[in-house]
Design a protein around this motif. Structure first.
Motif, short mmCIF file in Angstrom:
data_model
loop_
_atom_site.label_atom_id
_atom_site.label_comp_id
_atom_site.label_asym_id
_atom_site.label_seq_id
_atom_site.Cartn_x
_atom_site.Cartn_y
_atom_site.Cartn_z
N VAL A 23 0.86 -1.18 0.00
CA VAL A 23 0.00 0.00 0.00
C VAL A 23 0.90 1.23 0.00
O VAL A 23 1.81 1.33 0.82
N THR A 25 2.10 4.60 1.04
CA THR A 25 1.86 5.41 2.23
C THR A 25 2.21 6.88 2.01
O THR A 25 1.55 7.75 2.55
N GLU A 59 -1.32 8.11 -3.10
CA GLU A 59 -1.32 7.52 -1.76
C GLU A 59 -2.57 6.68 -1.58
O GLU A 59 -3.65 7.05 -2.01
N GLY A 60 -2.40 5.51 -0.96
CA GLY A 60 -3.52 4.61 -0.72
C GLY A 60 -3.71 3.57 -1.81
O GLY A 60 -4.51 2.65 -1.64
#
Length: 97
Positions: A23, A25, A59-60
């Motif tokens: 993921v 960050t 992000e994500g």
């Protein structure tokens, strides 16, 4: 046609080649990002040149990373999943972090 009947082709990490889910960050700039991998290690990953202009990573996002063999806290990103693909992975139980 219901949502369950839709055929979604999703690339899965090749464990023999050391590929992992991760993921994103934080974005660091210059093609570098921080990725929290499924093995619990946060790695500094780089976006290869062939992906840099074609695929935008935020992000994500869920990605596939390949850790470097000689430096375990670094990795290369080789794939980014779209939202429908992430939903499919969660439904099938592949994402466990």
């Amino acid at each position: 046609m219901s949502n369950e009947d839709d055929v979604i082709r999703v690339r899965l990490p090749d464990r023999k080649k050391g590929e992992l889910f991760g993921v994103v960050t934080s974005m660091l700039g210059a093609g570098h990002i921080k990725v929290r991998c499924e093995d619990g290690i946060e790695r500094l990953a780089r976006i290869p040149g062939k992906m840099r202009k074609k695929i935008w990573i935020r992000e994500g996002d869920i990605v596939i990373v390949v850790p470097w063999s000689f430096q375990k806290d670094r990795a290369d990103i080789i794939w980014r999943y779209t939202n429908p693909q992430v939903e499919w992975l969660e439904r099938k139980g592949y994402l466990k972090f």
